[in-house]
Design a protein around this motif. Structure first.
Motif, PDB file in Angstrom:
ATOM      1  N   ASP A   1       7.267   8.694  -5.639  1.00 37.06           N
ATOM      2  CA  ASP A   1       6.407   7.522  -5.499  1.00 37.06           C
ATOM      3  C   ASP A   1       6.325   6.808  -6.838  1.00 37.06           C
ATOM      4  OD1 ASP A   1       4.611   9.092  -6.952  1.00 37.06           O
ATOM      5  OD2 ASP A   1       3.505   9.697  -5.178  1.00 37.06           O
TER       6      ASP A   1
ATOM      7  N   GLY B   1       3.920   3.230  -8.719  1.00 43.04           N
ATOM      8  CA  GLY B   1       2.594   2.763  -9.110  1.00 43.04           C
ATOM      9  C   GLY B   1       1.573   2.926  -7.994  1.00 43.04           C
TER      10      GLY B   1
ATOM     11  N   ARG C   1      -2.573   1.896  -6.491  1.00 46.55           N
ATOM     12  CA  ARG C   1      -3.280   0.677  -6.098  1.00 46.55           C
ATOM     13  C   ARG C   1      -4.060   0.012  -7.233  1.00 46.55           C
ATOM     14  NH1 ARG C   1      -6.357   2.769  -0.838  1.00 46.55           N
ATOM     15  NH2 ARG C   1      -5.760   4.720  -1.812  1.00 46.55           N
TER      16      ARG C   1
ATOM     17  N   HIS D   1       3.312  -1.766 -13.059  1.00 46.06           N
ATOM     18  CA  HIS D   1       3.242  -0.409 -13.635  1.00 46.06           C
ATOM     19  C   HIS D   1       4.508  -0.093 -14.429  1.00 46.06           C
ATOM     20  CE1 HIS D   1      -0.230   0.787 -11.070  1.00 46.06           C
ATOM     21  NE2 HIS D   1       0.318  -0.044 -10.218  1.00 46.06           N
TER      22      HIS D   1
ATOM     23  N   PRO E   1      10.849   3.435  -6.771  1.00 52.21           N
ATOM     24  CA  PRO E   1       9.529   3.314  -6.154  1.00 52.21           C
ATOM     25  C   PRO E   1       9.520   2.083  -5.239  1.00 52.21           C
ATOM     26  CG  PRO E   1       9.428   2.658  -8.477  1.00 52.21           C
ATOM     27  CD  PRO E   1      10.845   3.090  -8.206  1.00 52.21           C
TER      28      PRO E   1
ATOM     29  N   SER F   1       8.228  -1.412  -2.864  1.00 54.26           N
ATOM     30  CA  SER F   1       8.211  -2.844  -3.149  1.00 54.26           C
ATOM     31  C   SER F   1       6.826  -3.450  -2.946  1.00 54.26           C
ATOM     32  CB  SER F   1       9.212  -3.554  -2.254  1.00 54.26           C
ATOM     33  OG  SER F   1       8.951  -3.215  -0.910  1.00 54.26           O
TER      34      SER F   1
ATOM     35  N   HIS G   1       4.525  -3.535  -4.972  1.00 48.63           N
ATOM     36  CA  HIS G   1       4.000  -3.988  -6.261  1.00 48.63           C
ATOM     37  C   HIS G   1       4.977  -4.962  -6.887  1.00 48.63           C
ATOM     38  CE1 HIS G   1       2.177  -0.031  -5.595  1.00 48.63           C
ATOM     39  NE2 HIS G   1       1.221  -0.350  -6.441  1.00 48.63           N
TER      40      HIS G   1
ATOM     41  N   SER H   1       6.745  -1.744  -9.610  1.00 47.38           N
ATOM     42  CA  SER H   1       6.172  -0.466  -9.151  1.00 47.38           C
ATOM     43  C   SER H   1       6.578   0.685 -10.054  1.00 47.38           C
ATOM     44  CB  SER H   1       6.586  -0.179  -7.712  1.00 47.38           C
ATOM     45  OG  SER H   1       7.988  -0.183  -7.602  1.00 47.38           O
TER      46      SER H   1
ATOM     47  N   SER I   1       4.354  -7.607  -2.133  1.00 50.38           N
ATOM     48  CA  SER I   1       3.440  -7.338  -3.238  1.00 50.38           C
ATOM     49  C   SER I   1       2.236  -8.273  -3.238  1.00 50.38           C
ATOM     50  CB  SER I   1       4.210  -7.423  -4.561  1.00 50.38           C
ATOM     51  OG  SER I   1       5.127  -8.485  -4.545  1.00 50.38           O
TER      52      SER I   1
ATOM     53  N   HIS J   1       7.751   3.235   3.453  1.00 44.05           N
ATOM     54  CA  HIS J   1       7.357   2.243   2.446  1.00 44.05           C
ATOM     55  C   HIS J   1       7.678   0.870   2.989  1.00 44.05           C
ATOM     56  CE1 HIS J   1      11.061   0.544   0.479  1.00 44.05           C
ATOM     57  NE2 HIS J   1      11.514   1.209   1.479  1.00 44.05           N
TER      58      HIS J   1
END
Lengths: 422, 399
Positions: free
Chosen positions: A87, A89, A91, A96, A127, A129, A131, A134, A173, A420
């Motif tokens: 995983d 970043g 919440r 990140h 990781p 999408s 973010h 991420s 995001s 995801h």
């Protein structure tokens, strides 16, 4: 008797003397050149030492493996995968840069079996999408391993650059109830620009004062701006693609564009920016608004415009076991066979900055290769064997491995439940 | 929209008399015919099928050539038209979650024949689709069979309500507070079926005054009890499949298994009852109740003598629909072979849906639904170049 045993034990105790192995008689797709009928691949000490037509005067001690009637090509390079249950970043923020997926991956996840069964020998594990940024991705070989270190390309997880940087724009995001997240595309870009601006300022401070406190977020962004860490940019819509290119232009990086669903609309602009495209095959458009014009033609259109094109699985969005199918659908949509075969090998290697080690069968490169039952782009072809650094890590003739290739009762227990936002 | 334009352009050739010549014709009525010809008459029906040496193309017929011809595909379990391409609330009509048991919901009242995803699957040869709610409620509603090229429900309707969708397993839990367990769900289903039994008995009373007032829900359930509608029961885990069989046995339901990821574990029980299986898409993601899915299930079930169709099913994300041509292709290379895989999306699908008198094979008198390929139908790199529905060319670009 005892002497024989001792001798035997002594022999095995000696350091393993590298013994070359010659795979003889297959049609070889070196990717670095045209296919070789009745070819020969010689591997020694985890490296390729020779690729060419069959010859007879092999070095004494060369082990010979008859692969007549088979096809050999480089191990596949998957530029975008989510196997390994990693995983990125959380919440707390939309960006990140310091987060590393290598700190989260389970090397023993059975999802790596899908990759090995599909002939994938290098993957960029990312990781998600959800973010704008991420976190840091990681380039791995799906070795049977206990630790992530055994799977990496980098030697040093503390100082080395072990992967790229995942970024995303468009709807994934964006949040309708934003908090720290953007609520619009313009805000998305502004947040990214502010962060890179901060990194530029950090660089100035660092140059002025070498004892300035370390900031691992800023350090990662400096690696992006000086070109050492490649940005892998999730983007679907044509205008989002152009925004990704604009951000790269402003801060001195050329992103690898990922998914690029509407890339066929802006192929010339992508080519002009010199940005490569890592794309996906989905069996129908839609499922999210941004992908409602995702078609099989994208690979061919981008190729014609001069864009370097790779396919990716986005596993578990598409299944690593069927990765070659993506390249074949590229051909269905108008891509050349040559570009399609490159798209799952050397093109992907270039996009990860690893083309000196993987992606083609050439002397000196890692002995990552796959043995296929037939034409790489045929529905009826199976991956029969997968080799990593000269070592066989998948063999369809082995019942356990075969189960990984086809599935069945309690074959997979973990990993597949990962979900995801694509 | 695109297809509408294409159709307008093509109306001049609508219901022309067509002759299709191909190197290989898969009739699904026996061995494929080499150098075959299929004739379609002005009524949109097949007039003749046979080798070129014995079928003469009459004057005035429009002639089309292909490498391979197959019957139009029958997607035995689809949600296209109820589930739209955008995946936004305004185009998602595949599941109502206001109650767990709603057999009265009709696909014909929700199906949008102009939906882009319907065009998409038509472009890959699906000329007939059995469309119904997604498997998200214990009883999710009624299905319908449509010709996918039609622009209205009335025009495309083949079967109005052939089945009612039942769903077992854990997939329904996120949508309802209750049932929250398997045992509770079955108790609820048995109660609903018993209620419908009493309703049907009441409606059969000779004294009209004693009959209950009409109730859509009980009426729909009573159709399942009488066998007029089949019970299409979604179950993936082996024990859920056996529970479905138990339920079907208790109420004498005409059961068709949907999904069936672990059906390979219970082939004996399925064979005993001769339960047809509308199998999950071959490339289903192995998670949830379908975690133990295998690429070889279709082969294992057919080897056990079961009738198997391969479905496109329901997708909640990307891709928004699957395409049975592609799903059968992966099954073809996992034990079915070309003809076996074709059967799962043509004649066997038609048999399970009870529409094999009209579609599913190329035979005189059947609907002239044909798919023309430029190569092996399942090769990834082959193309569907022409689709003919009821004798009309509805797709004429290679894709």
């Amino acid at each position: 008797m005892r002497l024989a045993f001792l001798l035997c034990a002594l022999l095995f105790a000696l350091p393993v003397v590298a013994q070359p192995t010659a795979y003889i008689g297959a049609t070889i797709y070196p990717i670095a050149g045209p296919p070789i009928e009745d070819g020969m691949l010689i591997v020694e000490d985890g490296r390729i030492v020779e690729v060419g037509p069959v010859r007879t005067n092999l070095r004494p001690g060369t082990q010979q493996v008859d692969v007549t009637g088979k096809v050999i090509m480089p191990g596949l390079v998957d530029t975008h995968s989510h196997v390994g249950e990693g995983d990125g970043g959380d919440r707390s923020a939309p960006l990140h840069p310091a987060v590393r997926i290598l700190d989260a991956i389970d090397p023993m996840s059975d999802s790596f079996n899908r990759a090995r069964a599909g002939g994938v020998t290098t993957m960029n594990i990312m990781p998600g999408s959800g973010h704008l940024m991420s976190g840091q991705t990681v380039y791995v070989k799906p070795r049977h391993a206990l630790t992530i270190d055994e799977m990496l390309f980098c030697d040093d997880t503390l100082r080395g650059i072990c992967g790229g940087m995942k970024m995303a724009n468009g709807t994934n995001s964006i949040r309708s109830n934003p908090g720290p997240f953007p609520g619009t595309r313009a805000k998305s870009a502004a947040l990214v620009r502010s962060l890179f601006l901060k990194a530029q300022q950090y660089q100035e401070k660092k140059e002025a004062d070498p004892d300035h406190d370390r900031d691992i977020e800023m350090e990662a962004l400096l690696e992006v701006m000086d070109g050492r860490r490649i940005v892998h940019f999730h983007t679907h819509r044509s205008h989002d693609i152009l925004t990704a290119l604009r951000l790269g232009d402003e801060f001195g990086f050329t992103p690898v564009l990922h998914h690029v669903s509407e890339g066929w609309k802006v192929a010339d602009e992508i080519a002009a920016a010199g940005a490569p495209a890592s794309i996906i095959v989905l069996d129908s458009p839609g499922g999210k608004i941004e992908a409602d014009e995702l078609y099989f033609i994208t690979g061919g259109v981008l190729e014609a415009a001069g864009v370097d094109v790779a396919y990716h699985t986005d596993d578990y969005i598409t299944d690593s076991r069927l990765f070659l199918r993506s390249a074949a659908f590229g051909v269905r949509g108008g891509m050349s066979r040559t570009a399609a075969l490159e798209s799952v090998t050397i093109a992907g290697a270039r996009m990860l900055g690893l083309a000196d080690r993987i992606g083609s069968l050439e002397a000196g490169k890692d002995a990552d290769f796959i043995v296929l039952s037939g034409d790489p782009l045929s529905t009826y072809t199976h991956v029969e064997q997968t080799y990593l650094d000269g070592e066989k890590v998948f063999d369809r003739a082995d019942p356990e491995d075969r189960a990984y290739a086809v599935g069945g009762y309690e074959v997979y227990r973990s990993g597949a439940t990962h979900h995801h936002d694509h | 929209m695109l297809r509408l334009l294409t159709l307008l352009l093509l109306t001049t050739s609508a219901h022309a008399q067509l002759a299709v010549r191909a190197n290989l014709v898969y009739t699904m009525e026996g061995a494929p015919i080499e150098n075959g010809v299929v004739l379609a008459n002005a009524d949109g029906q097949i007039e003749a099928v046979g080798p070129a040496s014995s079928v003469t193309i009459p004057d005035g017929y429009q002639v089309l050539d292909a490498a391979v011809v197959t019957p139009g595909f029958v997607d035995a379990r689809a949600t296209v038209g109820l589930s739209g391409i955008l995946n936004q609330s305004q185009d998602q009509d595949h599941l109502d979650t206001s109650g767990p048991i709603q057999p009265e919901l009709r696909a014909i009242d929700a199906y949008d024949p102009t939906e882009d995803l319907v065009d998409w699957v038509l472009g890959f040869g699906v000329t007939t689709a059995h469309v119904g709610p997604s498997p998200g409620a214990p009883v999710a509603g009624q299905t319908a069979v449509f010709k996918t090229a039609a622009e209205t429900v009335a025009e495309g309707l083949v079967e109005e309500a052939p089945m009612v969708v039942f769903v077992l397993g854990t997939g329904i839990r996120r949508n309802f507070d209750s049932p929250g367990t398997r045992a509770k769900e079955i108790a609820m289903l048995r109660e609903a079926l018993m209620e419908a039994q009493r309703y049907a008995e009441g409606m059969a009373d000779e004294d009209e005054a004693k009959r209950p007032s009409r109730d859509l829900r009980k009426e729909a359930m009573a159709r399942v009890l009488s066998g007029e509608a089949a019970a299409l029961i979604t179950a993936h885990r082996a024990h859920d499949i056996l529970t479905a069989l138990r339920l079907a046995q208790e109420f004498g339901l005409r059961m068709i298994l949907d999904g069936g990821a672990e059906a390979y574990l219970v082939t004996d029980q399925l064979s005993d009852q001769q339960i047809p299986v509308i199998l999950h898409p071959t490339m289903i993601r192995p998670n949830g109740d379908a975690q133990n899915a295998s690429f070889e299930t279709a082969k294992l079930l057919r080897d056990a003598g079961l009738t198997v169709a391969i479905q496109s099913g329901y997708e909640s994300y990307v891709p928004k629909t699957r395409v049975v041509l592609f799903e059968a292709g992966v099954a073809a290379t996992h034990g079915l072979g070309v003809e076996g895989a074709l059967e799962t999306i043509t004649i066997d699908a038609a048999r399970i849906l009870g529409i094999d008198d009209r579609v599913g094979s190329l035979a005189e008198g059947k609907d002239a639904d044909l798919v023309l390929f430029d190569g092996d139908p399942f090769e990834y790199t082959s193309h569907v170049c022409t689709v003919i529905a009821d004798g009309v060319v509805v797709v004429d670009e290679c894709r």
